[in-house]
Structures are given as structure tokens and as C-alpha cells.
Design an enzyme around this catalytic site. Sequence first.
Site, PDB file in Angstrom:
ATOM      1  N   TYR A  67       0.869  -1.191   0.000  1.00 26.29           N
ATOM      2  CA  TYR A  67       0.000   0.000   0.000  1.00 26.29           C
ATOM      3  C   TYR A  67       0.897   1.228   0.000  1.00 26.29           C
ATOM      4  CZ  TYR A  67      -3.038   3.726   1.624  1.00 26.29           C
ATOM      5  OH  TYR A  67      -3.706   4.908   1.722  1.00 26.29           O
ATOM      6  N   GLU A  90      -3.515   7.524  -4.125  1.00 28.48           N
ATOM      7  CA  GLU A  90      -3.331   6.234  -3.456  1.00 28.48           C
ATOM      8  C   GLU A  90      -3.113   5.121  -4.475  1.00 28.48           C
ATOM      9  OE1 GLU A  90      -5.889   4.696   0.102  1.00 28.48           O
ATOM     10  OE2 GLU A  90      -6.822   3.943  -1.728  1.00 28.48           O
TER      11      GLU A  90
END
Lengths: 288, 376
Positions: free
Chosen positions: B101, B189
Amino acid sequence: MSILINENTKVMVQGITGNQGSFHTNLMQQYGTNVISGVVPGKGGESVFGVPVFDTVIQAVEFDRPDCAVVFVPAAVAADAILEEVACGIPLIICITEGIPVLDVTRVMQAVNASGVRLIGPNCPGLISPGRSKVGIMPSHIHMPGPVGVVSRSGTLTYEVVQALTDAGIGQTTCVGIGGDPIIGTSFVEAVKMFQEDDETRGIVVIGEIGGEGEEQCAEYIGKYVDKPVVGFISGRSAPAEKRMGHAGAIVSGSTGSADAKISAFEEVGVSVARIPTDIAALISDLL
Amino acid sequence: MKLHEHQARKLLSEFSIPVPRGIVASSVDEAISAFHELGGPVVVKAQVLSGGRGKAGGVVLANNEAAVESAAKNILRLEIGGYSVKRLLITDACEISKEIYLSALIDRNAGAIAVMASSKGGMDIEEVALQSPELIMRRHVDYATGLPQFMARELGFELGLDWDQVKEFQSIASNLVELLKQVDASLVEINPLIVDGEGHCRAIDAKIDLDDNAMGRHPELENLRNPEEYTREEIEARNAGISYIKLDGNIGCMVNGAGLAMALLDVIKGEGGEPANFLDVGGGADSVQVRTAMNIILSDPTVRVILINIFGGITRCDEVANGVIEALGSISKDVDLVVRLVGTNEDEGLSLLKTAGISAHSSMVEAVKQAVELAS
């Protein structure tokens, strides 16, 4: 004493020739605020309601050093106005302007933190120490001097609460609008700390809303360091998640920022939380 | 302002962040031809402005034409997070040896840009934050400097990448921060950033939220705006300087100020009513803005009662009263009007309303009680 501003505070208005700037300069003067100068590039030499206008903040400072600057300039240039005031070492900067890009505010905060000045806002109604001075846009007549400090992220909701306090005969030391943006110069914790340290303030009202963790941090601080009675209110219990409720900062995102989390954080440290804004007056009155 | 994955990955590419090849399709036929053009196993992905696509069945691996056809058919029938799926992204399927992530975002608490990274890629990061917060690394970034190389290296090695991969990660992470700054994003993101079968880092999903307050200085991004993010009424409201969000009830609300507007919704619910909308008419609203707000509220056919709650500060009660009176003609007989009007120029506003035959409350709670009664 009130906090942050009093009858001796000398105020400079950045953006004094604009609609909002001139209108509120006049209202502040009527309230007794000592407005000593204004700044608008290209308008140096003019005057607004008897207040001399300068092209730059440094010129205004050379004329007479202000204790406080209030910013009414448009969002696209507001960050630059604040940076100019920081560079001139003005110790208290209040930014009324709404809609400043958040990245601009991160740049401003770097300068503010490095220089040690205090920024209030952006996107706030300003502050008022009733009977002494007002630097902001709130309607003056609903306030009265007294023992309660009020801190809030919102404008008109604060007026609602202040009106209820005044109607109940409970006056205010200072009412501080810290602003509805995601990044703000002065937090709930800092405002509550000032009220705790202020001899004249006997009770504190904290008006929060959904989004961010400022209220939770404030609750933690109150639990550890505040012995004055505190009453809270949290706006946005029925707001849907992931929607920006008017204020850029008022958004419940994932697990953070919900009204329930904030209300229980307050209640865990013994802060009474009003269910409707006008109930705040009765709650604080019982505790004073 | 939210972007679709296919828009976000295009911006990643422009900032030299590697993404698998991909083609946007808006029908089953287009999906099939995209499959043939890519010439190998693909992933068929729903393009909606909402998370939870995987769980909703909106992301499907397909190895042949029949599988692509059935995946596309099914996904185009889905509704995910309130959005019906209108477009698909067909991308190369990647072999995945590691999922990371990685995001750059505005950290509200710190008042600064932050980079977040976790070895728990591919999962809901909110879940990871709750279950194992120690697996999320966070670094704050100076606006002027951007992400220093050493900081990116620290993150890369901490994520368990080897030195060659860290070199790729370093450039991806720095470019991600640059992208955030250049387009005024509040969030960029990549979840997950993968290490593929050949050991290279690639972004196989992307999410970007842009700062609405900054769009004035990005005319080049205006064409990325997705009409489905807001209803027609929400867009009309925004153009008039009004914040409007549609809700499910039948009490239409008009308030000045966001905090007070939210508080009004709470009080309505507390009294057993259901608000039809959130509406902040804005500070210093004039009669035209008030009339526009009235019309937006009235365009919702479920509205039975209009509840106006104004505490005039910068907003003047006489302006509000004029706007309300001008809009009276558009109110049908079966919609009731409840007004609470106090603050700046209150007397002028109240006498204007009185002349028009409208009475007003001075207490918000009393006004809400009446509105709830009329709406039920």
C-alpha cells in the site's frame, strides 16, 4: 482577562478596500476595536473609514506595529497574504477567507510553525472578547461579557449557542471560531488550554462537528489538564459518510470523524454533551 | 473531486509511475475487442467513484473471450456504492509476488503532506489501521523539498524490497508526492503497488481525490470532472455558491452556515422527522441565491415541507425574506413553508414576511417541531 484580544489590541486589516473588508472594518470600529491600518497592494495612500491604507504589510508595520492582522482577501491570494504577515512577525493572524486550497495551507503552516506566530482559521468567523474588542464577522449584539469561553469550528452555529447563552444571562470572556477547514492554525486543544489558563474564564463551551480528530484530541486534553467545567456539542450526527457537508473539513471518512466517536470521547472525560445547541446554556449554567 | 481509476492511472503514467496496459470499454463488445488488443489474460474492472469494487464483484480475472464477455456483461449490470457501472477498464493481468500500500495525502492533524506505506497492500487500509496500525508507516514531507530519496529508501527497505526494487520504489514514491503537489490532490493512493513476476514495481490500482478549492487554478483538469459524482441539483447549487446534498426524507432545509445546517438535520431527526437535504445557502447570501436555493429544494418531488432556518450575521434577514417571497409562486399547494428568521435586519425581514402572509418562528426547535408535524 479575555484571551487573544482585548481593548488594547491594535488591528491591521488585510484586504480593507474590498466589500467584506471595508464593511467589517466599519462594524469592528463601531464595536470599539482599535483598527490602526489596512493593506491592499496598489491602494496605498487611500483611507477606509479613516483607517490609512498601505501597499505592503511592512509599510503598515513601519507606520505602527499591529498586534493582530485579519485577512479578508480572496482565496486564491490568501495564503500569500498570511505569508506576508508571518514574514513581518505579526503575532496573531486571523484568516476569515473561505476556500483556500489545502496545499497552500500546508505551506502557510510550515511558515507559521517555524516563526512562532499564531494563526486562527482559515474559514472562520474570527473572535470577539465581548465589551472589549471584535476581530471578525460575527453579529456583535448577541454577545455579552461574562465568564464562559466559547470555541467552535463553525460560524452561525456559534451564534445560535451564544444567543442562547446571552438569553440565559451567561456572558462570554472570548468566543473563538477556529474554522471549518481540514487544516487550521489553532486547534481546539490550544484554545481550551488558553481558556483553562485564563483567570476570568470559569467555564468552557466546545462546539465541534464531524470530520478530523480535533475534538477527540481536545477530549483527551480536557481529561488530563482541564479542571474548569466544559460543555460540548457535536454537529453532524445524521450526516451521511464520505459527503463534504459544506465545510471542507466536515467529512466522515472511513472510521474517523464520526459524531458518535466525538461524543463518546467527550463523555468519557466527563464533558456533558448537549443534544441540541440551545441546551448548552442550561448545561453550563448548572456547572458554573 | 473524485477521479475514476482509468483517469487516475493516466495521471500516474504522466508522472512516470509504471501501470499495466489498459483500455476503457463501455460495452461488452468494446471489452472483447480490448481483450484481443491486449492479447492475453486480462482483468475486467468496474469504473465507479466508490471503493469496495472487489467485494461487489466488480473486478474479475478473465483468460479467454467467453470469460471476458460474461464478466463484462455481469459487471455492467452492477450497482456499486450507489453508482451504476457505465464503464469498464480492461487491463493486462499481472503475476503478483508482493502487494504494497502506498499513498501521498494531506494529513489534517499534522497540517502537512504525508506519505503512507504498508506491507499489507491490497486490503482496505482502514481495516489495517484498526487491526495492525504498526504495519502502517507514515512520513511527513516538507512542501518545498518533496520526498527526500533517503526517506523513500527507508520505506522501501522496511517494506522488504530488495535493492533493485527499492530503486524503483524510490522514484515511484517521490513522483507520487510530485503528482499530489502538481494537481492539488488531497489523496493519491496506489493500492496495491505490486512486485510482478519479473520483480518490477507496478501500480495496479489508483485512486485520486482532487481539492475542489484548488480547481480554479487547474482548468486542464476540469474535463476530468465526472457528472455522476454530483446530482444535477448539486451542480446547479455549487455554481450558485450553495452547498446542497440530497438526503432521503421529506423536509427540505435551507440554512446559512454549514455547522448550523448540520445541527438542523440532527434536531429534525431528534424530533422524529427526516430531512430531504443538507443546504448551506452560504455566507452573505442575497435574495437571488435564496430563490435559487428554494428552487433546488422544490425540484425534489419528495419534499412536503420547506424549513428555513436563518441566523443572520453576514447574511441579512431582509434579503432572505425577499428571496423567499420571490420563490413563493413556485411552491405548490401541498408543500408547507416553515420559517425561522433571526439576526441581522431581523425586524425588516419579519415585516416583509408578514406582509406576504408568512409567520416566522424565533426558536429553531419550535420551527423544527412544526415542520416535523406538517411532514408526517
